[in-house]
Design an enzyme around this catalytic site. Structure first.
Site, PDB file in Angstrom:
ATOM      1  N   GLU A 199       0.781  -1.363   0.020  1.00  0.00           N
ATOM      2  CA  GLU A 199       0.041   0.042  -0.023  1.00  0.00           C
ATOM      3  C   GLU A 199       1.025   1.255  -0.150  1.00  0.00           C
ATOM      4  O   GLU A 199       0.793   2.121   1.019  1.00  0.00           O
ATOM      5  CB  GLU A 199      -1.084  -0.258   1.195  1.00  0.00           C
ATOM      6  CG  GLU A 199      -1.861  -0.909   1.018  1.00  0.00           C
ATOM      7  CD  GLU A 199      -3.134  -1.177   2.043  1.00  0.00           C
ATOM      8  OE1 GLU A 199      -2.960  -1.118   3.258  1.00  0.00           O
ATOM      9  OE2 GLU A 199      -4.118  -1.419   1.536  1.00  0.00           O
ATOM     10  N   GLU A 236      -4.309 -10.387  -0.217  1.00  0.00           N
ATOM     11  CA  GLU A 236      -5.258 -10.274   0.916  1.00  0.00           C
ATOM     12  C   GLU A 236      -6.770 -10.639   0.752  1.00  0.00           C
ATOM     13  O   GLU A 236      -7.298 -10.021  -0.120  1.00  0.00           O
ATOM     14  CB  GLU A 236      -5.367  -8.985   1.785  1.00  0.00           C
ATOM     15  CG  GLU A 236      -3.914  -8.529   2.248  1.00  0.00           C
ATOM     16  CD  GLU A 236      -3.560  -7.032   2.810  1.00  0.00           C
ATOM     17  OE1 GLU A 236      -4.848  -6.702   3.307  1.00  0.00           O
ATOM     18  OE2 GLU A 236      -2.839  -6.639   2.767  1.00  0.00           O
TER      19      GLU A 236
HETATM   20  C1  GAL Z   1      -5.264  -3.680   3.743  1.00  0.00           C
HETATM   21  C2  GAL Z   1      -3.867  -3.662   4.394  1.00  0.00           C
HETATM   22  C3  GAL Z   1      -3.746  -4.556   5.764  1.00  0.00           C
HETATM   23  C4  GAL Z   1      -4.867  -4.278   6.723  1.00  0.00           C
HETATM   24  C5  GAL Z   1      -6.203  -4.671   5.751  1.00  0.00           C
HETATM   25  C6  GAL Z   1      -7.199  -4.566   6.731  1.00  0.00           C
HETATM   26  O1  GAL Z   1      -5.422  -2.869   2.980  1.00  0.00           O
HETATM   27  O2  GAL Z   1      -2.797  -4.131   3.367  1.00  0.00           O
HETATM   28  O3  GAL Z   1      -2.365  -4.118   5.943  1.00  0.00           O
HETATM   29  O4  GAL Z   1      -4.799  -2.717   6.609  1.00  0.00           O
HETATM   30  O5  GAL Z   1      -6.052  -3.859   4.667  1.00  0.00           O
HETATM   31  O6  GAL Z   1      -7.347  -4.837   7.841  1.00  0.00           O
END
Ligand code: GAL
Length: 945
Positions: free
Chosen positions: A406, A475
């Site tokens: 990010e 993620e």
């Molecule tokens: C993503 C980020 C993570 C965490 C997640 C939400 O955008 O990469 O570090 O913030 O969202 O829990």
């Protein structure tokens, strides 16, 4: 410019190199140091670097540590926003400054000559002196820094001084979603560097799956030789490739060969894993096989020490993930303690090793001034990447380098990628923020919806580069609070499309910090700016107790799938490499949840990617509803689990419950002493609600649709939160209007309308009670009235029973909680638990504990007295010592105080969970849209002994 505001990479340190140990002397400087915290640099004492400085009045602090977790200052949590003005590269003048001092002697026999002082991690910036001489300044919190100290050392009375600042220019590059906390948080080691020793090395160990040959070549100084006794390799010279037959390394078969690198002056033990990572045919492959990444994102976290993670804790993580079928870890969002990666080599996990880089706080500013595209930061970016790659280059588990997280896009990222590609062409590059995939080798997204994954799978994409690349979700499945829902549907997509190679659930662990009686999250330390419980989004609780989400994930990603097939039992192998020869298949037949027969199922070894059907064992007759459960378990113990550890299971329905002969009803209803009596039940004549059963006072049941909202119900990522819609509709405060109580016949019929204040819509709920023998049958008919907006949280009944009835036993789904879109881990069986044990202690309290597909449940007191409820055929239930309203109000687990009663919900349906806390909401098929619904439950008093 002050070193604190220098956007460069720090100063004075040696070039980065691999992490390794050797037979050269070393001295751990971990332990108790002297410590003093000052609110700013200006307020910090001067002259601390002088050897004679008197630190006797200072506190003591363990090193490694984060000082906020030892009573000095307080931790603070933000996800995206910087907790200081965005004015790069400037940092606040109120910059907590922790001075650390250690006096140490060298062990006897410490050699003269070169020595290196290594810091494995200082957050965020450390200025270092040894014996009065400044060594330099570190930046890059989660990366090692080494300094030459040989000429400064003396046998006794060395004084090491480290001034650590909470904020530095580097803080702009370290905006990861986690606690802000500072200190020397990883090991400090002094390493003798013998003349003619091995400064650095890179063992390149490839595997050619077409020939079965490995190739090993060591890049290091020319006089180094390699020995691998097991392979008969003796004194093989550095720089020369050696080809030989080997067993390859994979996460499933983490075959490591022990060896040594040596010169006349030093010996380094090495462990070599042969494997080759490629991208071919748009797929990420290792040793010629496409991978399915069943991964988690792992932050380093300990509820007492924060990012200081002991070797035991790192091992606990590795064992836990392996035991839950996880095969991959993304080291979000920084290189972990190097010991963790050694464990990944040993136990077998695919790793995305991520650089310590995130500038997310620029996103709310439209990315204006983002360091990723500003020249002054170029060196810092490159330095961070170099230190990541050089440190971890010898780890076979690392299969992808990640530039960071990010940080949007920009020239500095592109240059990092270029450097990596040149330095290590053997590992592809990952970075999610490069949406066009201009400088990465895999297409990565976070929280892509199921539809988007499907589009990517179909290659419905106008970007030609992206179409060619393997796709992974770095993620997904945001595990905040109760959830995630929808994992099964992701798996189905990953399996349908060859370019979709799985992903990494966000995230492994809740970052709750141990506080008095509960775990703390953002805001609990009085932070003026924070992101609350968004830091509580793991598959395990802060103390590493697995959450129901982990049980679900483990089931969804199980490497062996066992399903009913028309002709028997289908066993499918979802491993990427191994066959099923290491597994023993056993079966157990349960008659209404009681085991009546068991045996071993002969399953011939199934190759990776294949399936076979075996016939059902011959089974004895049963009298009730019976299920055959087949489990695949490790035949022999492995490094990560004992023999008998189950990796996959499936259930086949064998016989249904016998249909009971219809009984004559036992009416009529009669009135006595101001009550209505029907069979074992007594009812309030005004409201028609059950007030006693078998002589015990109960309240209800009556229609109920509310649940204490989950983080996902309240989540904003999928549009308007479900919870907002529910609350606006008033579903948390429904009123019950009794239309009619008809007690004149065999049955008690109660007509009601249940509706929120201020709204024209509602639900008609008709209850029909009939008595049979000692049982009461309740038929409920629910009919929406008017234009009902949106969905319902749940649909069923709520009732209260005596607090003494605190033991539950049930036949149905279990043992853990389950919701419509997270119910794969629930098997049909007979389970028991105390009411306390039915609760899932989400760090931020919310709806939990629902048991699904329940055929019957009994709640009883120690003397056996209580209540049994039968479904027709099934229902869901929860049982708690507090109401849903109290659960909704609680902010920490210890806000929940048991009351006098046990509160039950008995449901015909629940709304799904989804992942709207960060990701898609509840999939259409799991949304609970109000519609005409009928359901039946049977109530029976259970007599005491
Ligand atoms: C993503 C980020 C993570 C965490 C997640 C939400 O955008 O990469 O570090 O913030 O969202 O829990």
């Amino acid at each position: 410019m002050s070193y604190l505001e220098d956007p460069g990479p720090g100063r004075g340190s040696l070039p980065p190199r691999a992490a390794f140990t050797s037979d050269a002397p070393s001295l751990s400087l971990n332990g108790t140091w002297r410590f003093r915290l000052s609110p700013s640099l200006a307020a910090a004492p001067s002259g601390i670097e002088a050897e004679g400085f008197d630190d006797s009045a200072w506190d003591e602090l363990p090193v490694p540590s984060l000082w906020q977790l030892h009573g000095h200052g307080r931790p603070a949590y933000t996800n995206v926003p910087y907790p200081f003005p965005v004015d790069p590269p400037h940092v606040p003048s109120d910059n907590p400054t922790g001075d650390h001092r250690l006096r140490f002697d060298l062990p006897a026999g410490w050699p003269a000559g070169s020595a290196v002082l290594r810091f494995d991690g200082i957050d965020s910036c450390g200025r270092i002196w040894l014996n009065g001489t400044e060594l330099g300044v570190t930046q890059g919190s989660r990366l090692p820094s080494e300094f030459e100290v040989g000429p400064l050392l003396r046998p006794a009375g060395n004084v090491l001084v480290v001034r650590v600042h909470q904020w530095s220019a580097g803080s702009y590059l370290e905006d990861q979603d986690m606690w802000w906390a500072s200190g020397i948080f990883r090991a400090v080691t002094l390493l003798a560097r013998p003349d003619g020793g091995i400064g650095d090395y890179w063992i390149r160990a490839d595997y050619d799956h077409t020939t079965g040959l490995g190739t090993v070549r060591v890049e290091t100084r020319p006089d180094v030789v390699l020995d691998i006794p097991e392979l008969g390799v003796t004194a093989h010279p550095a720089g020369e490739a050696l080809e030989l037959p080997v067993e390859p390394w994979s996460a499933e078969t983490p075959r490591l060969y022990e060896g040594t690198l040596s010169t006349a002056a030093e010996r380094v033990p090495v462990r070599i894993g042969f494997r080759t990572v490629t991208i071919e045919d748009g797929q990420l492959k290792v040793n010629g096989r496409p991978l399915m990444l069943r991964g988690v994102n792992r932050h380093e976290h300990d509820p007492r020490t924060g990012r200081v993670v002991s070797p035991e804790t790192a091992l606990a993580d590795v064992l836990l993930v392996k035991r839950h079928n996880v095969n991959a870890v993304r080291t979000s969002h920084y290189p972990p303690d190097p010991a963790f990666l050694e464990l990944c080599d040993t136990y077998g996990l695919w790793v995305i090793d991520e650089c310590d880089l995130e500038t997310h706080g620029f996103e709310p500013l439209g990315w204006a001034g983002n360091p990723s595209d500003e020249l002054i930061w170029a060196e810092a970016y490159l330095d961070r990447m170099r230190r990541t790659v050089e440190r971890d280059k010898n780890r076979p588990s690392v299969i992808l380098w990640s530039l960071g997280n990010e940080s949007h896009t920009g020239e500095n990222l592109a240059r990092m990628a270029e450097w990596v590609r040149h330095r290590d062409p053997t590992r592809p590059i990952h970075y999610e923020g490069d949406h066009d995939c201009a400088y990465v080798d895999v297409h990565s997204r976070m929280y892509a919806t199921h539809e988007e994954v499907e589009r990517i799978g179909r290659k419905d994409d106008d970007n030609a580069r992206r179409r060619e690349l393997p796709f992974l979700q770095c993620e997904y499945g945001h595990a905040m609070g109760n959830g995630p829902g929808g994992l099964l549907e992701y798996r189905e997509l990953f399996e349908r499309y060859p370019n979709c190679q799985g992903g990494f659930v966000w995230e492994w662990i809740d970052h709750g910090l141990a506080a008095d009686g509960h775990f703390a999250y953002g805001g609990d330390f009085g932070e003026p700016i924070h992101d609350g419980n968004f830091v509580i989004d793991g598959l395990v609780f802060p103390d590493r107790t697995p959450s129901p989400g982990l049980a679900e994930f483990a089931k969804v990603i199980e490497p062996v799938r066992i399903e009913a097939d028309a002709s028997g039992i289908r066993v499918s192998n979802h491993y990427d490499f191994v066959d099923t020869g290491h597994l023993t298949f056993t079966w157990v037949l349960e008659d209404e949840g009681i085991a009546v027969a068991e045996g071993v199922l002969e399953v011939p070894p199934v190759l990776s990617g294949q399936s076979t059907v075996v016939s059902r064992p011959s089974l004895p007759a049963t009298s009730g509803e019976s299920w055959l459960t087949v489990s695949a378990a490790l035949t022999s113990s492995t490094a990560w689990a004992p023999a008998g550890h189950v990796v996959g299971w499936g259930q086949l329905a064998v016989s249904e419950a016998p249909v009971a002969a219809p009984l004559p009803p036992r009416g009529p209803v009669f009135r006595t002493g101001g009550r209505l009596v029907l069979g074992a039940g007594e009812f309030d004549p005004a409201t028609g609600t059950l007030s006693a059963l078998g002589g015990h006072v109960v309240t209800g049941p009556r229609l109920d649709v509310w649940r204490a909202t989950t983080d996902n119900d309240r989540g904003t990522f999928a549009g308007r939160p479900d919870a907002d819609q529910w609350r606006e509709a008033g579903l948390h405060r429904m009123q019950h209007r009794v239309i009619a109580v008809d007690a004149d016949g065999e049955e008690l019929v109660v007509r009601t309308r249940v509706a929120p204040p201020a709204q024209p819509f509602g639900l008609f709920a008709d209850y029909t009670w009939t008595a049979f023998d000692d049982r009461l049958r309740l038929r409920v008919e629910v009919t929406p009235d008017g234009e009902f907006p949106g969905t319902l949280p749940r649909l069923g009944l709520a009732m209260a029973i005596p607090g003494a009835w605190g033991s539950a036993e049930w036949f149905g789904g279990g043992p853990g909680e389950a919701y419509p879109d997270s119910r794969q881990a629930a098997r049909i069986g007979r389970f028991s638990s105390s009411v306390e044990g039915l609760q899932t202690p989400y760090v931020f309290p919310q709806e939990n504990g629902n048991r699904t597909a329940v055929r019957w449940a009994a709640l009883t007191a120690p003397d056996g007295a209580g209540l049994r409820i039968d479904g027709d055929p099934v229902f869901d239930f929860t049982a708690r010592r507090w109401t849903a309203a109290a659960l909704e109000e609680a902010r920490h687990t210890d806000d929940l105080v048991p009351g006098e009663l046990v509160h039950l919900t008995l449901d015909v349906a629940q709304h799904g969970l989804g992942t709207a806390s960060c990701g898609p909401g509840v999939l259409p098929r799991y949304r609970l849209v109000p519609q005409k619904t009928e359901f039946t439950l049977w109530f029976r008093p259970v007599p005491g002994r």
